[in-house]
Design an enzyme around this catalytic site. Structure first.
Site, PDB file in Angstrom:
ATOM      1  N   LYS A 110      43.023  29.931  23.769  1.00  0.00           N
ATOM      2  CA  LYS A 110      42.833  31.066  24.362  1.00  0.00           C
ATOM      3  C   LYS A 110      44.130  31.576  25.380  1.00  0.00           C
ATOM      4  CE  LYS A 110      40.406  32.325  28.146  1.00  0.00           C
ATOM      5  NZ  LYS A 110      41.004  33.231  29.017  1.00  0.00           N
ATOM      6  N   ASN A 111      44.553  30.753  26.269  1.00  0.00           N
ATOM      7  CA  ASN A 111      45.521  31.050  27.174  1.00  0.00           C
ATOM      8  C   ASN A 111      46.598  30.954  26.564  1.00  0.00           C
ATOM      9  OD1 ASN A 111      43.470  31.775  28.972  1.00  0.00           O
ATOM     10  ND2 ASN A 111      43.799  29.828  30.164  1.00  0.00           N
TER      11      ASN A 111
ATOM     12  N   ARG B 243      41.942  40.326  31.468  1.00  0.00           N
ATOM     13  CA  ARG B 243      42.919  40.153  32.293  1.00  0.00           C
ATOM     14  C   ARG B 243      44.420  40.223  31.588  1.00  0.00           C
ATOM     15  NH1 ARG B 243      43.717  39.681  37.635  1.00  0.00           N
ATOM     16  NH2 ARG B 243      45.379  38.625  38.232  1.00  0.00           N
TER      17      ARG B 243
ATOM     18  N   CYS C   6      37.864  37.435  34.566  1.00  0.00           N
ATOM     19  CA  CYS C   6      36.934  36.724  35.399  1.00  0.00           C
ATOM     20  C   CYS C   6      37.132  36.899  36.931  1.00  0.00           C
ATOM     21  CB  CYS C   6      36.798  35.049  35.259  1.00  0.00           C
ATOM     22  SG  CYS C   6      36.371  34.585  33.697  1.00  0.00           S
TER      23      CYS C   6
ATOM     24  N   ARG D 185      42.660  38.613  42.781  1.00  0.00           N
ATOM     25  CA  ARG D 185      43.792  37.931  41.669  1.00  0.00           C
ATOM     26  C   ARG D 185      44.808  39.208  41.623  1.00  0.00           C
ATOM     27  NH1 ARG D 185      40.730  35.742  36.599  1.00  0.00           N
ATOM     28  NH2 ARG D 185      42.669  34.932  36.195  1.00  0.00           N
ATOM     29  N   PRO D 186      45.937  38.897  42.649  1.00  0.00           N
ATOM     30  CA  PRO D 186      46.813  39.727  42.856  1.00  0.00           C
ATOM     31  C   PRO D 186      47.812  39.558  41.693  1.00  0.00           C
ATOM     32  CG  PRO D 186      47.380  37.989  44.338  1.00  0.00           C
ATOM     33  CD  PRO D 186      45.835  37.907  43.671  1.00  0.00           C
ATOM     34  N   ILE D 187      48.949  40.702  41.435  1.00  0.00           N
ATOM     35  CA  ILE D 187      49.905  40.443  40.614  1.00  0.00           C
ATOM     36  C   ILE D 187      51.260  40.855  41.079  1.00  0.00           C
ATOM     37  CG2 ILE D 187      48.470  41.128  38.602  1.00  0.00           C
ATOM     38  CD1 ILE D 187      49.779  43.762  38.609  1.00  0.00           C
TER      39      ILE D 187
ATOM     40  N   ASP E 118      40.286  25.396  35.340  1.00  0.00           N
ATOM     41  CA  ASP E 118      39.314  25.878  34.457  1.00  0.00           C
ATOM     42  C   ASP E 118      38.247  24.784  33.966  1.00  0.00           C
ATOM     43  OD1 ASP E 118      40.496  28.385  34.966  1.00  0.00           O
ATOM     44  OD2 ASP E 118      41.792  28.334  32.904  1.00  0.00           O
TER      45      ASP E 118
ATOM     46  N   ILE F 200      43.218  26.356  43.783  1.00  0.00           N
ATOM     47  CA  ILE F 200      44.057  27.539  43.095  1.00  0.00           C
ATOM     48  C   ILE F 200      43.472  28.748  43.319  1.00  0.00           C
ATOM     49  CG2 ILE F 200      44.801  28.578  40.723  1.00  0.00           C
ATOM     50  CD1 ILE F 200      45.700  25.774  41.452  1.00  0.00           C
TER      51      ILE F 200
ATOM     52  N   ARG G  87      33.579  34.856  25.646  1.00  0.00           N
ATOM     53  CA  ARG G  87      35.263  35.632  25.742  1.00  0.00           C
ATOM     54  C   ARG G  87      36.073  34.470  25.410  1.00  0.00           C
ATOM     55  NH1 ARG G  87      36.474  36.517  31.307  1.00  0.00           N
ATOM     56  NH2 ARG G  87      38.632  36.176  30.442  1.00  0.00           N
TER      57      ARG G  87
HETATM   58  C1  UD1 Z   1      45.614  32.066  34.285  1.00  0.00           C
HETATM   59  C2  UD1 Z   1      44.327  31.660  33.426  1.00  0.00           C
HETATM   60  C3  UD1 Z   1      43.199  31.169  34.320  1.00  0.00           C
HETATM   61  C4  UD1 Z   1      43.667  29.853  35.103  1.00  0.00           C
HETATM   62  C5  UD1 Z   1      44.824  30.310  36.000  1.00  0.00           C
HETATM   63  C6  UD1 Z   1      45.169  29.071  36.637  1.00  0.00           C
HETATM   64  C7  UD1 Z   1      44.796  33.063  31.382  1.00  0.00           C
HETATM   65  C8  UD1 Z   1      44.665  34.179  30.722  1.00  0.00           C
HETATM   66  N1  UD1 Z   1      44.074  32.818  32.602  1.00  0.00           N
HETATM   67  O1  UD1 Z   1      44.913  32.639  35.120  1.00  0.00           O
HETATM   68  O2  UD1 Z   1      42.205  30.783  33.162  1.00  0.00           O
HETATM   69  O3  UD1 Z   1      42.550  29.755  35.911  1.00  0.00           O
HETATM   70  O4  UD1 Z   1      45.861  30.702  34.943  1.00  0.00           O
HETATM   71  O5  UD1 Z   1      45.460  28.049  35.878  1.00  0.00           O
HETATM   72  O6  UD1 Z   1      45.773  32.087  31.075  1.00  0.00           O
HETATM   73  N2  UD1 Z   1      48.666  34.640  42.505  1.00  0.00           N
HETATM   74  C9  UD1 Z   1      49.533  35.306  43.393  1.00  0.00           C
HETATM   75  N3  UD1 Z   1      50.226  36.414  43.085  1.00  0.00           N
HETATM   76  C10 UD1 Z   1      50.437  36.833  41.728  1.00  0.00           C
HETATM   77  C11 UD1 Z   1      49.781  36.049  40.756  1.00  0.00           C
HETATM   78  C12 UD1 Z   1      49.010  34.838  41.206  1.00  0.00           C
HETATM   79  O7  UD1 Z   1      49.214  35.139  44.358  1.00  0.00           O
HETATM   80  O8  UD1 Z   1      51.070  37.830  41.342  1.00  0.00           O
HETATM   81  C13 UD1 Z   1      47.973  33.580  42.895  1.00  0.00           C
HETATM   82  C14 UD1 Z   1      46.502  33.600  42.418  1.00  0.00           C
HETATM   83  O9  UD1 Z   1      45.896  34.454  43.135  1.00  0.00           O
HETATM   84  C15 UD1 Z   1      46.061  32.280  42.280  1.00  0.00           C
HETATM   85  C16 UD1 Z   1      47.333  31.643  41.790  1.00  0.00           C
HETATM   86  O10 UD1 Z   1      48.431  32.287  42.335  1.00  0.00           O
HETATM   87  O11 UD1 Z   1      45.717  31.630  43.520  1.00  0.00           O
HETATM   88  C17 UD1 Z   1      47.263  31.034  40.272  1.00  0.00           C
HETATM   89  O12 UD1 Z   1      47.260  32.140  39.552  1.00  0.00           O
HETATM   90  P1  UD1 Z   1      47.754  32.396  38.111  1.00  0.00           P
HETATM   91  O13 UD1 Z   1      48.238  31.150  37.718  1.00  0.00           O
HETATM   92  O14 UD1 Z   1      48.543  33.443  38.047  1.00  0.00           O
HETATM   93  O15 UD1 Z   1      46.472  32.671  37.478  1.00  0.00           O
HETATM   94  P2  UD1 Z   1      46.336  33.695  35.923  1.00  0.00           P
HETATM   95  O16 UD1 Z   1      47.570  33.728  35.335  1.00  0.00           O
HETATM   96  O17 UD1 Z   1      45.739  34.967  36.429  1.00  0.00           O
END
Ligand code: UD1
Length: 431
Positions: free
Chosen positions: A22-23, A93, A117, A122-124, A309, A331, A401
């Site tokens: 999936k990812n 997401r 989820c 979950r910031p970007i 995960d 995480i 999902r």
């Molecule tokens: C992806 C996976 C999710 C998995 C996660 C960690 C997908 C679709 N989802 O989620 O299943 O649990 O990786 O392996 O692939 N963070 C920030 N700022 C940002 C982005 C992230 O602070 O802009 C932080 C998050 O809050 C979190 C950490 O970084 O604490 C890791 O997040 P991230 O690796 O980005 O997770 P996703 O890509 O959302």
């Protein structure tokens, strides 16, 4: 209103085939918009998130042709918009990957803030930091819940990720492959799906080095050709069936996997007392467990550490392992919501901040339980499979999902599981 009805107690025995990851498939489907030529993607898992991603591609103007159950041909030559429809993006997401790829293709992209989820904030911000470093304009505020990024031209740059982020690494890669010059992503994520995306992009003509290490170097190119590509197997789906085999005292051949991707999971299952045999030539892993489980400690970490995960699934095993076990989540802020469900099944777990402390119990007892998110839902299924009695698992839409044919795959291993229609009874307690 559909739920799973599971009678626990049957050891899982037999062979299960693992679907595409999936990812990995979600960023790769977003990456297709970088070319104007036809792409053929194989080993696509038949799950709800993939259907959402294909719907987004269609809404953008791509033509999609199903070749068979796991293969699609996508023609993105006639895309007519840079806007990801809100109704689709809010459900998934990973829809934000279209921000990076549409920015790369058109120099502008618009999408709503991502759904997905809910296990904490979950910031970007790191995705946006990356876009800005490449020269894109990113507003500080949302416009009607939508975010728009744009750039007259993207220029390669160095981007240091303050925290390892899968999503930010993907999004920056998707934009950087079309930027002029060299982009260097430092402290990049190293997950297998990052490498798979890099391989896919390279097969389209991108120039990417270092994927799978924490420094990824990308030299932008102008032209992307169409390609044929097969998605890697799903590390987390495989780990989930491995955990289910151990929880039920079964013996399962998990087939169509890359054993190297499973090393951190294998190590913990062996520590718990399971026997894990890698059959490298057959791309398979055999997992069995006969004796009682032994306590162990688990900490989630970015790849190659133990994946977050798999955290809820291993929690079921720690609930049953003799002695005291510690499970630390490094995480996400809020990934222990499912603990309340396991407690109602008789597990002895205390959560203290980012750590859950388990005192192993001899067995779990069936209960009505619900999925709080995708992987927590998978953990509920495992708990029900090894519990005494009949459990009803609610909110299965989260599970579907990300797990293709989970009911059928478990049935083929001997599980007593069926999808049932159980009407909600909102006034059941009214007098
Ligand atoms: C992806 C996976 C999710 C998995 C996660 C960690 C997908 C679709 N989802 O989620 O299943 O649990 O990786 O392996 O692939 N963070 C920030 N700022 C940002 C982005 C992230 O602070 O802009 C932080 C998050 O809050 C979190 C950490 O970084 O604490 C890791 O997040 P991230 O690796 O980005 O997770 P996703 O890509 O959302």
């Amino acid at each position: 209103m559909e739920k799973y009805r599971i009678r626990g107690g049957n050891p899982l025995v037999g062979t299960v085939d693992i679907s595409g990851a999936k990812n990995a498939v979600l960023p790769i489907l977003a990456a297709v918009v970088l070319t104007e030529e036809v792409c053929c993607i194989e080993n696509i898992p038949n799950i709800v998130d993939v259907r959402t991603a294909l719907d987004i591609l269609e809404a953008l103007g791509a033509e999609i042709r199903s070749i068979d159950a796991h293969t699609v041909e996508i023609d993105p030559s006639r895309l007519h918009t840079h806007v990801v429809p809100h109704d689709l993006s809010r459900h998934m997401r990973a829809s934000y990957y279209f921000l990076g790829s549409l920015l790369g293709r058109f120099g502008i992209a618009r999408s709503s803030m991502p759904g997905g989820c809910n296990f904490g904030v979950r910031p970007i911000d790191l995705h946006l930091k990356g876009f800005r470093a490449l020269g894109a304009t990113v507003p500080d505020t949302l416009d009607n819940g939508m975010i728009e990024v744009s750039a007259e031209k993207l220029t390669g740059n160095s981007v240091y990720l303050d925290q390892v982020s899968v999503g930010a690494t993907v999004n920056i890669m998707l934009a950087a492959v079309r930027a002029r010059g060299l982009t260097v992503i430092e402290n990049a994520a190293k997950e297998p799906h990052i490498v798979d995306l890099a391989n896919f992009l390279s097969s389209m003509g991108a120039d990417i080095r270092g994927a799978g290490t924490d420094v990824i170097k990308i030299r932008g190119v102008d032209y992307f050709r169409g390609t044929s590509y097969s998605i890697i197997p799903d590390q987390i789906e495989a780990g989930t069936y491995m955990a289910a085999a151990v929880a039920t005292g079964g013996d399962v051949l998990v087939r169509g996997v890359i054993p190297k991707h499973l090393e951190s999971i294998t190590a913990k299952l062996e520590e718990l007392g399971a026997t894990v045999e890698e059959l490298e030539d057959d791309d398979a892993i055999r997992v069995s467990c006969t004796g009682p489980l032994r306590h162990c400690n688990v900490k989630t970490m970015p790849h190659p550490g133990f994946p977050t995960d798999m955290q809820p699934q291993i929690a079921v095993l720690l609930s049953l392992a003799s002695g005291t076990s510690f499970l630390t989540e490094n995480i996400w802020d809020n990934r222990f919501k499912y603990v309340a469900e396991l407690q109602r099944m008789g597990a002895d777990i205390q959560v203290n901040g980012h750590t859950a402390i388990f005192q192993g119990v001899s067995h779990l007892t069936a209960a009505p339980i619900k999925s709080h998110d995708l992987r927590a839902g998978a953990a509920m299924v495992i708990a029900a499979l090894c519990a005494q009695g009949v459990s009803i698992v609610d909110d299965i839409q989260y599970i579907e999902r990300g797990y293709e044919n989970i009911v059928e795959k478990l049935q083929s291993l001997g599980a007593d599981i069926e999808r049932v229609y159980v009407p909600d009874q909102p006034f059941a307690n009214a007098q």
